[in-house]
Design a protein around this motif. Structure first.
Motif, short mmCIF file in Angstrom:
data_model
loop_
_atom_site.label_atom_id
_atom_site.label_comp_id
_atom_site.label_asym_id
_atom_site.label_seq_id
_atom_site.Cartn_x
_atom_site.Cartn_y
_atom_site.Cartn_z
N ARG A 100 0.84 -1.21 0.00
CA ARG A 100 0.00 0.00 0.00
C ARG A 100 0.87 1.25 0.00
NH1 ARG A 100 -3.02 -2.75 4.05
NH2 ARG A 100 -2.25 -1.34 5.66
N ARG A 101 1.90 1.24 0.83
CA ARG A 101 2.79 2.39 0.91
C ARG A 101 3.50 2.61 -0.43
NH1 ARG A 101 5.27 1.07 5.16
NH2 ARG A 101 7.07 0.06 4.19
N VAL A 132 -6.49 6.05 0.25
CA VAL A 132 -7.46 4.97 0.44
C VAL A 132 -7.38 3.98 -0.71
CG1 VAL A 132 -9.90 4.43 0.73
CG2 VAL A 132 -8.96 6.50 1.76
N PHE A 133 -7.27 4.50 -1.93
CA PHE A 133 -7.22 3.67 -3.14
C PHE A 133 -6.09 2.64 -3.07
CE2 PHE A 133 -4.88 3.14 -7.13
CZ PHE A 133 -5.82 2.48 -7.90
N ALA A 134 -4.94 3.03 -2.54
CA ALA A 134 -3.77 2.15 -2.51
C ALA A 134 -4.02 0.88 -1.71
CB ALA A 134 -2.57 2.90 -1.93
N GLY A 135 -5.04 0.88 -0.85
CA GLY A 135 -5.33 -0.29 -0.05
C GLY A 135 -6.44 -1.16 -0.59
N THR A 136 -6.95 -0.89 -1.80
CA THR A 136 -8.04 -1.66 -2.37
C THR A 136 -7.53 -2.92 -3.05
OG1 THR A 136 -7.97 -0.37 -4.42
CG2 THR A 136 -9.48 0.38 -2.70
N ARG A 197 -11.20 7.94 -11.15
CA ARG A 197 -10.32 6.79 -11.38
C ARG A 197 -9.84 6.19 -10.06
NH1 ARG A 197 -7.37 5.23 -15.92
NH2 ARG A 197 -5.47 4.04 -15.55
N TYR A 198 -9.61 7.04 -9.08
CA TYR A 198 -9.05 6.57 -7.81
C TYR A 198 -10.06 6.60 -6.66
CZ TYR A 198 -4.86 7.11 -10.57
OH TYR A 198 -3.92 7.01 -11.57
N THR A 199 -11.34 6.69 -6.98
CA THR A 199 -12.37 6.63 -5.95
C THR A 199 -12.59 5.18 -5.54
OG1 THR A 199 -13.49 8.65 -6.69
CG2 THR A 199 -14.80 7.08 -5.45
#
Length: 238
Positions: A100-101, A132-136, A197-199
């Protein structure tokens, strides 16, 4: 054989916790298709989406159509059933803290290189979405390789570059005001496209009359992006 009469007229009574045969069949087909798509997703860098049309959305016995996902009705039942099955897939686990990081920092780096094209409010809004997106699950899957992540960073950079203000000649002020208005509207659409796109959305989303127009539009834009949702359940409204 399929009969053009309802389960109620047939006297069909399902055991507690069981699914209607049609719902079960749709769920199994979707899971099979998604599993095939996900098996190649990390290599090809994208995943095919699935669109389900249903003619029956709301509750039985003439009740008003419910919007909550725990309500009775075909759309709600499909969403619950399919989403639970998708979340049980090991390949759709949320990425690790380290991954995620990594995703966030690489994408945030693209913002740092182009933040002169955004206001501080716009920049902070995008940063929050990316965090938030990075953790999906789909971000973790589709951006798991260095090559895919580099490609996404380039894509974000290209979108942000399109926010750069265009030069307008001053030879005809009246005409230029109309041009500037159109350019401003175009810029706003591009920025909204980046936000969309990143929602973060559910893996399964609905597009029917029981869902607000704002939610429907958001789900549709997400469905047309590389990321979530994977499955869109739509009625004739869609």
């Amino acid at each position: 054989d399929a009969l053009p009469i309802s389960g109620e007229k047939l006297g069909l009574v399902l055991p507690p916790g069981s699914q209607h045969p049609k719902l079960h069949a749709v769920r199994e087909l979707v899971i099979r298709l998604v599993r095939d798509e996900l098996s190649e997703a990390s290599d090809q860098g994208w995943v095919g989406k699935i669109l389900i049309f249903t003619t029956y959305v709301g509750a039985e016995r003439g009740e008003q159509m419910p919007s909550s996902d725990d309500a009775h009705g075909t759309s709600a039942a499909l969403k619950r059933s399919i989403e639970k099955a998708l979340r049980d897939m090991s390949v759709l686990r949320r990425p690790s803290k380290e991954d995620r990081r990594g995703i966030f920092e690489r994408l945030a780096g693209a913002i740092a290189r182009h933040d002169g094209y955004m206001t501080e409010v716009e920049r902070q809004r995008l940063i929050r979405r990316l965090r938030v997106f990075a953790g999906t699950p789909l971000a973790g899957l589709l951006l798991s390789s260095a090559k895919a992540l580099r490609a996404e960073v380039r894509q974000l950079g290209a979108l942000l570059e399109a926010l750069a203000p265009a030069q307008v000649d001053d030879w005809d002020r009246a005409e230029n005001e109309e041009v500037e208005r159109r350019l401003s509207e175009r810029r706003d659409r591009i920025y909204q496209h980046v936000i969309d796109r990143y929602t973060t959305r559910d893996l399964v989303a609905r597009y029917d009359g029981a869902v607000s127009s704002e939610q429907r539009d958001s789900h549709l834009r997400g469905f047309n992006s590389p990321f979530q949702p994977l499955v869109l359940i739509a009625s004739s409204v869609g």
